[in-house]
Every structure is written in structure tokens, then in C-alpha cells.
Design a protein around this motif. Structure first.
Motif, PDB file in Angstrom:
ATOM      1  N   UNK A   1       1.592  -1.961  -6.781  1.00 46.45           N
ATOM      2  CA  UNK A   1       2.885  -2.162  -6.998  1.00 46.45           C
ATOM      3  C   UNK A   1       3.680  -0.807  -7.542  1.00 46.45           C
ATOM      4  N   UNK A   2       4.921  -1.021  -7.376  1.00 47.51           N
ATOM      5  CA  UNK A   2       5.923  -0.233  -8.366  1.00 47.51           C
ATOM      6  C   UNK A   2       7.159  -1.140  -8.849  1.00 47.51           C
ATOM      7  N   UNK A   3       7.524  -1.024 -10.068  1.00 42.48           N
ATOM      8  CA  UNK A   3       8.653  -1.686 -10.590  1.00 42.48           C
ATOM      9  C   UNK A   3      10.109  -1.106  -9.934  1.00 42.48           C
ATOM     10  N   UNK A   4      10.806  -1.856  -9.441  1.00 40.33           N
ATOM     11  CA  UNK A   4      11.880  -1.351  -8.769  1.00 40.33           C
ATOM     12  C   UNK A   4      12.902  -0.719  -9.809  1.00 40.33           C
TER      13      UNK A   4
ATOM     14  N   UNK B   1       4.606  18.348 -12.040  1.00 34.57           N
ATOM     15  CA  UNK B   1       4.179  17.068 -11.333  1.00 34.57           C
ATOM     16  C   UNK B   1       4.927  15.874 -12.041  1.00 34.57           C
ATOM     17  N   UNK B   2       5.502  15.090 -11.419  1.00 31.92           N
ATOM     18  CA  UNK B   2       6.300  13.987 -12.093  1.00 31.92           C
ATOM     19  C   UNK B   2       6.849  12.876 -10.996  1.00 31.92           C
ATOM     20  N   UNK B   3       6.964  11.984 -11.281  1.00 30.49           N
ATOM     21  CA  UNK B   3       7.678  10.883 -10.552  1.00 30.49           C
ATOM     22  C   UNK B   3       7.632   9.562 -11.003  1.00 30.49           C
ATOM     23  N   UNK B   4       8.331   8.370 -10.600  1.00 34.59           N
ATOM     24  CA  UNK B   4       8.521   7.101 -10.925  1.00 34.59           C
ATOM     25  C   UNK B   4       7.184   6.490 -10.504  1.00 34.59           C
ATOM     26  N   UNK B   5       6.404   5.221 -11.405  1.00 35.24           N
ATOM     27  CA  UNK B   5       5.388   4.950 -11.210  1.00 35.24           C
ATOM     28  C   UNK B   5       4.232   5.083 -12.074  1.00 35.24           C
ATOM     29  N   UNK B   6       3.053   4.463 -12.047  1.00 35.26           N
ATOM     30  CA  UNK B   6       2.227   4.707 -13.028  1.00 35.26           C
ATOM     31  C   UNK B   6       0.758   5.066 -12.454  1.00 35.26           C
ATOM     32  N   UNK B   7       0.082   6.020 -12.681  1.00 30.82           N
ATOM     33  CA  UNK B   7      -0.871   6.655 -12.060  1.00 30.82           C
ATOM     34  C   UNK B   7      -2.043   5.630 -12.125  1.00 30.82           C
ATOM     35  N   UNK B   8      -2.383   4.837 -13.158  1.00 32.80           N
ATOM     36  CA  UNK B   8      -3.421   3.747 -12.998  1.00 32.80           C
ATOM     37  C   UNK B   8      -3.339   2.650 -12.144  1.00 32.80           C
TER      38      UNK B   8
ATOM     39  N   UNK C   1       0.635  -1.255   0.093  1.00 35.76           N
ATOM     40  CA  UNK C   1      -0.031   0.044   0.054  1.00 35.76           C
ATOM     41  C   UNK C   1       0.829   1.314   0.075  1.00 35.76           C
ATOM     42  N   UNK C   2       0.722   1.908  -1.064  1.00 35.99           N
ATOM     43  CA  UNK C   2       1.422   3.187  -1.055  1.00 35.99           C
ATOM     44  C   UNK C   2       2.860   3.232  -1.639  1.00 35.99           C
ATOM     45  N   UNK C   3       3.028   1.979  -2.304  1.00 33.91           N
ATOM     46  CA  UNK C   3       4.530   1.859  -3.214  1.00 33.91           C
ATOM     47  C   UNK C   3       4.194   2.676  -4.342  1.00 33.91           C
ATOM     48  N   UNK C   4       3.129   2.779  -4.956  1.00 36.73           N
ATOM     49  CA  UNK C   4       3.066   3.561  -6.324  1.00 36.73           C
ATOM     50  C   UNK C   4       2.728   5.052  -6.064  1.00 36.73           C
TER      51      UNK C   4
END
Length: 363
Positions: free
Chosen positions: A339-342, A324-331, A105-108
Motif C-alpha cells: 500500500x501507499x498512504x494517499x 533517487x526519491x519518491x513517495x512511499x516506503x521502501x520496506x 500491487x505496485x502502489x508503493x
């Protein structure tokens, strides 16, 4: 004889970010309940020897060579989460690393962004050759647009020249973001018996207003965000089947662009409908940054594209150009088994650093 291998500095920073992210995932941090994650961020900065400030569950810090005569930039993301939805099949508070993904939870949204920005801040912390001060803010209550998050500390910060707000965008550049107006509306009629020609049905009056809201188009259209969007999302009236209702309440969700002020939009709606119109707040304003801004150009040089974001974040509370920008996917945000990809984290850190080096490191 084996060849020497060199580990990328981005890999080392990514390892630190991932370790912190796993700790954050393991610690419940629903909005207004972020004490535990705030303590983890404090401990991380303390271990790095970085002084910090705290107000409620908001943590902020300045680069070592802060100079009040220099302009300041803000690196901001949030450490609160939504509550897990019932469809989770994994333990949302147990970080699980599997097949290149980190579940939890909250990874992405927005742990990967937050921890990437934290280690980016650490990377620049003791650099004496910066043209700008760098300020880190890890804040609370973003998921509920609460008043005890970034809004609580913004006046404690020096003037900000521009901000990077960490939200999952696949490291593309959200150069504009819609603001949000929530309007509570009341149509008034007169009560009467439903069997006789008595009263004025407030539902019918509300329907006329709702039809106008459904069909109206604001003339000015944003080149990055498109048109303003109005949606009636809640309606409530009546108490008995045989009584004509004298009030009908409905709620309108308005996604706002930079083409109009919130006050102009409220005034336009009030002039065209009969119902009373009461905004819940006028805090969440649209935000943007010029395409020609150096930080945007630095991202474009790295092959990232620009777009306008329909969703609202803490950008709405920052009165300066913001990206606004960051790793991960809004979907993936707010979904079961988030999840987030390492690799997204390492790539995100590398891009943050390269963009900032292009803008704030004196050549």
C-alpha cells in the motif's frame, strides 16, 4: 454565508495521480508484460494533449517548449511490477482505498512515484520560463533489470544534465546507490573415486575461494554507501555420493560503490581466487549526485535528509548525476497487501514541484 475554500493545486494534481494509479493497479503489468499499463499512460498523456514517443513498453515525452540549446533533466520511474507473493490476502489487482491507504500491487513500488512524476511533468509541461527542458520517461522491466526498459530508450534522449528516479524513499534524498555485479564462478578439480585417495575435490577448492570472498575487505570505503559487500548466494557441485566432483559452481552477489569500477573489482577477485570468474554483466554501475548539486540543496532546504541506498534501480543505467526519491516506503515494496498512504502522494508531488521550481524555473 459560508467562507470560500481554495483547493491546493497539489490536491488537484494528487487526485489525478491517484486516479491514474488506481487504473495502473487494476492492470496486470508484470515485467515484460506491461502493454496494458503503457496504453494507460499513453491515454493519460493524450487526454492532456501531450505528444509522446513509445518504444516497446516505454513511454517518453518532452515539455512543450523544448529547446535543444538548453540542458535537459529526466523524470523517470517504472510501471512494471513483481508478481504478488502467496501471502496476499487482498486481490493484488484491485485498488482498495481504506483508512487513508491505497492498497494494490505496485502502489508503493513504484506506482505512487510514477504517477506523482507524471503529474509533476504535466505541471511544468507548458511553462515557457524554464531554464531546462523536462523529459518524462515511464519505463518497463525495472524489476528484472531488463534490457527493454530504460536502457532501450536512453540513446533516443538528448544528453541529460541530471535525473530524478522515482522510487519509494519517503521523499528523502538517496544521493548514491550501490551498483550490482553478479559473478558466476567455477572451481576446477579432478574426478576420482571417493573411497580411494583419487582426484582433486573441486568443492574443497571452492571453499578456499569462498572463504577469501567472505573475509576480504576492499580498502576504499564510500562515505555515503559504506563498504563493498560480497555474498556467495548459490553453490552447486557433485552428482553421486561416491564420486569426487571435478567442478564446483558458485555465484557471488557483489554490491558495488563508486570507489571502484566494476572492472577493478573483477580484476581484484580474479587475482585472489583460483576459480574462473565470469560476470553476468557490467551494466549496473553505482550512481551518485554531489551533495552540493542544486536539486539536492533544494531538497535539503525542504527538510529532507540525504543517504546512500543499498538497493539497485534504473539509476544504474543513467550516465549522469541522479537522485533517487519518491513517495512511499521502501520496506513496503514486494510485500503482501502492498500500500501507499494517499497523503504521501500529495506531499510527494508538492516536494517534486517545489524542488524543481527552485532549480529550473527562471526567476
Amino acid at each position: 454565508m459560508s467562507e470560500n475554500t481554495t483547493i491546493s493545486p497539489y490536491t488537484t494534481l494528487a487526485q489525478e495521480a491517484i486516479q491514474l494509479l488506481k487504473q495502473l493497479i487494476s492492470t496486470q503489468s508484470f515485467s515484460r508484460e506491461e502493454e496494458g499499463t503503457a496504453a494507460l499512460i499513453e491515454a493519460f498523456l493524450t487526454q492532456k494533449g501531450i505528444p509522446f514517443h513509445r518504444k516497446k513498453n516505454n513511454i517518453w515525452a518532452y515539455n512543450q517548449h523544448f529547446d535543444a540549446s538548453k540542458p535537459s533533466i529526466l523524470l523517470n520511474s517504472h510501471h512494471d511490477t513483481v508478481k504478488p507473493n502467496p501471502s496476499w490476502t487482498l486481490n493484488p489487482l484491485e485498488p482498495l482505498e481504506e483508512e487513508g491507504k491505497l492498497y494494490g500491487l505496485g502502489s508503493n513500488d513504484a506506482g505512487g512515484c510514477l504517477t506523482s512524476l507524471i503529474v509533476t511533468f504535466c505541471h511544468f509541461y507548458n511553462n515557457p520560463s524554464l531554464s531546462h527542458n523536462v523529459i518524462l520517461a515511464a519505463t518497463a522491466e525495472e524489476e528484472i533489470s531488463g534490457r527493454e526498459g530504460l536502457e532501450m530508450i536512453i540513446d533516443d534522449l538528448p544528453p541529460i544534465e541530471f535525473a530524478i528516479v522515482g522510487e519509494p524513499t519517503e521523499m528523502h534524498l538517496a544521493v548514491a546507490e550501490k551498483g550490482l555485479l553478479v559473478l558466476d564462478c567455477v572451481a576446477h578439480g579432478k574426478s576420482g573415486h571417493a573411497a580411494r585417495e583419487e582426484g582433486e575435490n573441486a568443492i574443497y577448492k571452492a571453499i578456499q575461494d569462498i572463504e577469501w570472498i567472505r573475509n576480504y575487505r576492499f580498502e576504499k570505503v564510500s562515505p555515503t554507501l559504506g563498504p563493498i559487500k560480497m555474498s556467495v548466494t548459490i553453490i552447486n557441485a557433485g552428482s553421486q555420493h561416491n564420486v569426487v566432483p571435478d567442478t564446483c559452481k558458485f555465484t557471488v552477489d557483489v554490491r558495488v560503490t563508486e570507489q571502484y569500477t566494476l572492472e577493478e573489482i573483477i580484476d581484484t577477485i580474479r587475482r585472489h581466487i583460483q576459480s574462473e570468474v565470469q560476470p553476468r554483466s557490467i551494466r549496473l554501475r553505482p550512481s551518485s549526485i554531489p551533495l552540493a548539486h542544486p536539486i539536492v540543496q533544494a531538497g535539503i532546504k525542504l527538510g529532507r535528509h540525504t543517504y546512500g541506498s543499498p538497493t539497485t534501480s534504473d539509476q544504474a543505467l543513467i550516465d549522469c548525476p541522479s537522485l533517487k526519491m519518491g513517495p512511499g516506503h521502501s520496506g513496503r515494496s514486494h510485500t503482501a497487501n502492498e500500500f501507499i498512504y494517499l497523503h504521501e502522494i500529495e506531499e510527494g508531488i508538492a516536494q517534486y514541484i517545489k524542488m524543481l521550481e527552485d532549480v529550473i524555473v527562471e526567476k
